[in-house]
Design a protein around this motif. Sequence first.
Motif, PDB file in Angstrom:
ATOM      1  N   ASP A 153       0.823  -1.206   0.000  1.00 23.10           N
ATOM      2  CA  ASP A 153       0.000   0.000   0.000  1.00 23.10           C
ATOM      3  C   ASP A 153       0.861   1.262   0.000  1.00 23.10           C
ATOM      4  O   ASP A 153       0.475   2.284  -0.577  1.00 23.10           O
ATOM      5  CB  ASP A 153      -0.939   0.004   1.200  1.00 23.10           C
ATOM      6  N   MET A 154       2.014   1.189   0.628  1.00 24.45           N
ATOM      7  CA  MET A 154       2.922   2.338   0.636  1.00 24.45           C
ATOM      8  C   MET A 154       3.339   2.722  -0.775  1.00 24.45           C
ATOM      9  O   MET A 154       3.446   3.908  -1.119  1.00 24.45           O
ATOM     10  CB  MET A 154       4.167   2.003   1.470  1.00 24.45           C
ATOM     11  N   GLY A 155       3.552   1.732  -1.644  1.00 25.62           N
ATOM     12  CA  GLY A 155       4.123   1.995  -2.961  1.00 25.62           C
ATOM     13  C   GLY A 155       3.137   2.162  -4.091  1.00 25.62           C
ATOM     14  O   GLY A 155       3.541   2.203  -5.264  1.00 25.62           O
ATOM     15  N   ARG A 156       1.861   2.301  -3.798  1.00 25.10           N
ATOM     16  CA  ARG A 156       0.854   2.332  -4.857  1.00 25.10           C
ATOM     17  C   ARG A 156       1.062   3.467  -5.860  1.00 25.10           C
ATOM     18  O   ARG A 156       0.715   3.340  -7.028  1.00 25.10           O
ATOM     19  CB  ARG A 156      -0.544   2.415  -4.256  1.00 25.10           C
ATOM     20  N   TYR A 157       1.585   4.592  -5.400  1.00 27.04           N
ATOM     21  CA  TYR A 157       1.718   5.750  -6.289  1.00 27.04           C
ATOM     22  C   TYR A 157       3.174   6.029  -6.669  1.00 27.04           C
ATOM     23  O   TYR A 157       3.495   7.091  -7.189  1.00 27.04           O
ATOM     24  CB  TYR A 157       1.090   6.970  -5.621  1.00 27.04           C
ATOM     25  N   THR A 158       4.051   5.037  -6.400  1.00 25.96           N
ATOM     26  CA  THR A 158       5.475   5.207  -6.703  1.00 25.96           C
ATOM     27  C   THR A 158       6.021   4.173  -7.667  1.00 25.96           C
ATOM     28  O   THR A 158       6.960   4.440  -8.418  1.00 25.96           O
ATOM     29  CB  THR A 158       6.326   5.127  -5.412  1.00 25.96           C
ATOM     30  N   ASN A 159       5.458   2.960  -7.664  1.00 23.80           N
ATOM     31  CA  ASN A 159       6.102   1.826  -8.326  1.00 23.80           C
ATOM     32  C   ASN A 159       6.190   1.940  -9.841  1.00 23.80           C
ATOM     33  O   ASN A 159       7.003   1.266 -10.474  1.00 23.80           O
ATOM     34  CB  ASN A 159       5.368   0.520  -7.980  1.00 23.80           C
ATOM     35  N   HIS A 160       5.363   2.787 -10.451  1.00 23.28           N
ATOM     36  CA  HIS A 160       5.376   2.903 -11.912  1.00 23.28           C
ATOM     37  C   HIS A 160       6.600   3.641 -12.438  1.00 23.28           C
ATOM     38  O   HIS A 160       6.944   3.523 -13.620  1.00 23.28           O
ATOM     39  CB  HIS A 160       4.123   3.668 -12.374  1.00 23.28           C
ATOM     40  N   CYS A 161       7.281   4.397 -11.592  1.00 23.22           N
ATOM     41  CA  CYS A 161       8.237   5.415 -12.029  1.00 23.22           C
ATOM     42  C   CYS A 161       9.369   4.872 -12.895  1.00 23.22           C
ATOM     43  O   CYS A 161       9.559   5.290 -14.036  1.00 23.22           O
ATOM     44  CB  CYS A 161       8.806   6.141 -10.812  1.00 23.22           C
ATOM     45  N   ASN A 162      10.144   3.954 -12.371  1.00 28.70           N
ATOM     46  CA  ASN A 162      11.315   3.476 -13.104  1.00 28.70           C
ATOM     47  C   ASN A 162      10.943   2.543 -14.245  1.00 28.70           C
ATOM     48  O   ASN A 162      11.640   2.485 -15.268  1.00 28.70           O
ATOM     49  CB  ASN A 162      12.296   2.809 -12.145  1.00 28.70           C
ATOM     50  N   LEU A 163       9.852   1.800 -14.085  1.00 28.71           N
ATOM     51  CA  LEU A 163       9.397   0.954 -15.189  1.00 28.71           C
ATOM     52  C   LEU A 163       9.054   1.785 -16.418  1.00 28.71           C
ATOM     53  O   LEU A 163       9.305   1.376 -17.555  1.00 28.71           O
ATOM     54  CB  LEU A 163       8.174   0.139 -14.753  1.00 28.71           C
ATOM     55  N   LEU A 164       8.504   2.983 -16.207  1.00 28.80           N
ATOM     56  CA  LEU A 164       8.140   3.859 -17.322  1.00 28.80           C
ATOM     57  C   LEU A 164       9.269   4.804 -17.687  1.00 28.80           C
ATOM     58  O   LEU A 164       9.084   5.689 -18.533  1.00 28.80           O
ATOM     59  CB  LEU A 164       6.875   4.651 -16.961  1.00 28.80           C
ATOM     60  N   ASP A 165      10.443   4.634 -17.068  1.00 24.81           N
ATOM     61  CA  ASP A 165      11.624   5.455 -17.362  1.00 24.81           C
ATOM     62  C   ASP A 165      11.338   6.944 -17.142  1.00 24.81           C
ATOM     63  O   ASP A 165      11.568   7.782 -18.006  1.00 24.81           O
ATOM     64  CB  ASP A 165      12.108   5.225 -18.794  1.00 24.81           C
ATOM     65  N   LEU A 166      10.845   7.265 -15.939  1.00 24.42           N
ATOM     66  CA  LEU A 166      10.564   8.640 -15.560  1.00 24.42           C
ATOM     67  C   LEU A 166      11.591   9.118 -14.536  1.00 24.42           C
ATOM     68  O   LEU A 166      12.189   8.319 -13.815  1.00 24.42           O
ATOM     69  CB  LEU A 166       9.163   8.760 -14.949  1.00 24.42           C
ATOM     70  N   CYS A 167      11.792  10.421 -14.475  1.00 24.48           N
ATOM     71  CA  CYS A 167      12.528  11.006 -13.364  1.00 24.48           C
ATOM     72  C   CYS A 167      11.507  11.577 -12.388  1.00 24.48           C
ATOM     73  O   CYS A 167      10.336  11.783 -12.740  1.00 24.48           O
ATOM     74  CB  CYS A 167      13.506  12.074 -13.832  1.00 24.48           C
ATOM     75  N   ALA A 168      11.915  11.831 -11.149  1.00 26.12           N
ATOM     76  CA  ALA A 168      10.944  12.239 -10.131  1.00 26.12           C
ATOM     77  C   ALA A 168      11.624  13.013  -9.016  1.00 26.12           C
ATOM     78  O   ALA A 168      12.811  12.810  -8.724  1.00 26.12           O
ATOM     79  CB  ALA A 168      10.233  11.010  -9.558  1.00 26.12           C
ATOM     80  N   VAL A 169      10.855  13.893  -8.390  1.00 23.92           N
ATOM     81  CA  VAL A 169      11.327  14.574  -7.193  1.00 23.92           C
ATOM     82  C   VAL A 169      10.190  14.618  -6.182  1.00 23.92           C
ATOM     83  O   VAL A 169       9.056  14.981  -6.505  1.00 23.92           O
ATOM     84  CB  VAL A 169      11.853  15.997  -7.497  1.00 23.92           C
ATOM     85  N   ALA A 170      10.482  14.181  -4.964  1.00 22.10           N
ATOM     86  CA  ALA A 170       9.520  14.203  -3.863  1.00 22.10           C
ATOM     87  C   ALA A 170       9.772  15.439  -3.020  1.00 22.10           C
ATOM     88  O   ALA A 170      10.913  15.695  -2.617  1.00 22.10           O
ATOM     89  CB  ALA A 170       9.667  12.938  -3.015  1.00 22.10           C
ATOM     90  N   VAL A 171       8.709  16.208  -2.758  1.00 24.32           N
ATOM     91  CA  VAL A 171       8.848  17.441  -1.987  1.00 24.32           C
ATOM     92  C   VAL A 171       7.810  17.466  -0.874  1.00 24.32           C
ATOM     93  O   VAL A 171       6.726  16.884  -1.004  1.00 24.32           O
ATOM     94  CB  VAL A 171       8.692  18.694  -2.880  1.00 24.32           C
ATOM     95  N   PRO A 172       8.101  18.160   0.235  1.00 21.47           N
ATOM     96  CA  PRO A 172       7.124  18.275   1.327  1.00 21.47           C
ATOM     97  C   PRO A 172       5.890  19.059   0.883  1.00 21.47           C
ATOM     98  O   PRO A 172       5.978  19.984   0.073  1.00 21.47           O
ATOM     99  CB  PRO A 172       7.897  19.031   2.411  1.00 21.47           C
ATOM    100  N   ALA A 173       4.739  18.682   1.433  1.00 17.91           N
ATOM    101  CA  ALA A 173       3.483  19.369   1.113  1.00 17.91           C
ATOM    102  C   ALA A 173       2.649  19.538   2.373  1.00 17.91           C
ATOM    103  O   ALA A 173       1.477  19.182   2.420  1.00 17.91           O
ATOM    104  CB  ALA A 173       2.716  18.590   0.054  1.00 17.91           C
ATOM    105  N   GLY A 174       3.275  20.066   3.413  1.00 16.78           N
ATOM    106  CA  GLY A 174       2.559  20.278   4.668  1.00 16.78           C
ATOM    107  C   GLY A 174       2.539  19.032   5.526  1.00 16.78           C
ATOM    108  O   GLY A 174       3.141  18.010   5.197  1.00 16.78           O
ATOM    109  N   ASP A 175       1.817  19.098   6.630  1.00 10.00           N
ATOM    110  CA  ASP A 175       1.696  17.974   7.549  1.00 10.00           C
ATOM    111  C   ASP A 175       0.288  17.415   7.504  1.00 10.00           C
ATOM    112  O   ASP A 175      -0.696  18.164   7.435  1.00 10.00           O
ATOM    113  CB  ASP A 175       2.019  18.407   8.982  1.00 10.00           C
ATOM    114  N   ALA A 176       0.185  16.086   7.556  1.00 11.46           N
ATOM    115  CA  ALA A 176      -1.119  15.444   7.636  1.00 11.46           C
ATOM    116  C   ALA A 176      -1.648  15.459   9.064  1.00 11.46           C
ATOM    117  O   ALA A 176      -2.849  15.507   9.295  1.00 11.46           O
ATOM    118  CB  ALA A 176      -1.029  14.010   7.124  1.00 11.46           C
TER     119      ALA A 176
END
Length: 584
Positions: free
Chosen positions: A397-420
């Motif tokens: 469940d942690m990786g549901r929105y991350t796992n596609h990245c390298n398979l699709l040959d994308l670059c990515a940057v994770a940035v803070p977006a406040g606190d939940a």
Amino acid sequence: MSKPDMDIPRELTIDWLQAQYGSGKLKPERVIEEIICRSHEDEGMNIWITPPRLERIQPYLDHLKTMDISLPLWGVPFAIKDNIDLAGTPTTAGCPEYAYVPDRHAAVVERLLNAGAIPVGKTNMDQFTTGLVGTRSPYGETHNALNDKWISGGSSSGSAVAVARGQVAFALGTDTAGSGRVPAALNRIIGYKPSLGAWPTKGVVPACASLDCVTVFTHSLQEARIIDVLVRGLEPLDPWSKEIPRMVDKLPEKVYLPEKALKFFGPLAEEYSKAWDAAVERIEKLKLPVEYIDYDFFEEAASLLYDGPWVAERWASVGEFIESTPGVTFPVTEQVLRSARTGKHDAASVFTAMHKLQELRMKSNKLLRGAVLVMPTCGGTWTREKVEADPVTTNSDMGRYTNHCNLLDLCAVAVPAGDAAAEMPFGITLFSLSGNEHLMDRAAASFLEAAVTSVEVKRQETMMVAVCGLHMRGYPLEKQMLEYGGQFVRESHTAEKYQMVKLPTIPAKPGLLKKKAGGSAFALELWEMPVASFGVFTSFIPAPLGIGKIELADGTEVSGFICEGYAEEGAEDISAYGGWRNIP
């Protein structure tokens, strides 16, 4: 061990260190001394496999004296995930029995050393990079930098926490399924993943060699760019290396967001959903076209990583070791890796999956040309106890929105977006096509700048707030002051009516108690904060701390952090130090 003569902020940055070195106010030896002290203080957080020790760092300090101080990373301390080689230091990949001592640095490490950086140690990780939670290590579970009960994220757990805890200015991680991004989100820092092949992987223990990336954790987007420029470039002896030049940053033509409501998981699912909605609202206010799209084909690509034959590529990397050393692998790690041997993936299924992936890449290449996709970095978060009880589902469940990245040959940057929630950060990831780091970086910068602009707009009606601990400048929670519109005004002191105790929390915090008689004066900082954001800010303050009136030395009263009286029992009296900055 003595402490350095000057205050070194808890948030180490390249800019600050270079300014201090250039002025002659600070030497690298003092920084290393402070880092070693901090590593001892945080020893129970399981950040390191090979921790900072002077005898190991001294040769690099000695070599620094022969190098030009104008080098871009001269004297800047960094950490290395323990699946990346540092010559003469064991590489374990999170498994003691697997350890070997390399005689050469990994290519990325060599480039950083040539720029003047100082390696201070090797960090803890999910074993063989098989995990996104930060708990799959025989060296202990790496604790979250902000909240001890919660996971740190993996597999580059120690690297992210080392940055967040002020033990290095930046740290190397790796990313196959999201390991260079998830820990960034959970520890409120930047996680930067370049295009496949843009940074060499020579000297890195492979997970899926065709998908692996080296990544970096920093406190700012600008400092991630500095590292990118220094380590980017073709490595002739690395079969996966590519020449992907860095282009001049510019805004993308469009920002894509998923059209359907996203599902979040874990005990903070509702809070994550609200944080995502707030991030979307901020994105919609950027001066960029926003379009909502069907996200299904990205999910289809993500499912291939562990349900498809790429798990067999992981087995190809370490399967022989696991077979020859039964019982030494972390149990859940071995379970995941051995799933490749079920007979499900024969030669035909491999090609079927590769052909399907090629179709999905064609779709993403067409869609994302000149554009960026924005998604939550994590599907949720959990306590370490919850992950122990259900290690597989939580990790998935942690990786549901991350796992596609390298398979699709994308670059990515994770940035803070406040606190939940209180001390529970939320983050987003921006994706773009290979070679398009310049688009995702500029879009990410716009997103971060929008938060600052929003603060400026709300600054019209403000109030004074006194802080005396981790919210002061240079400490980990200064970011909360800034995020909610705080602006430092000046240093001050309380009236001589207070006691200060050290609360037995992780991290430790001061508690300020007003006394009926006697008492001392304590150093604090006065910040100006918008009235509109003060209520939300105070809702995140955990007991026994709270907000009340603090009497200053000049007799005036301001709102500020106070402590409930019951907390005095079991807490250490630190009144003699006169303030939190003076605590050894």
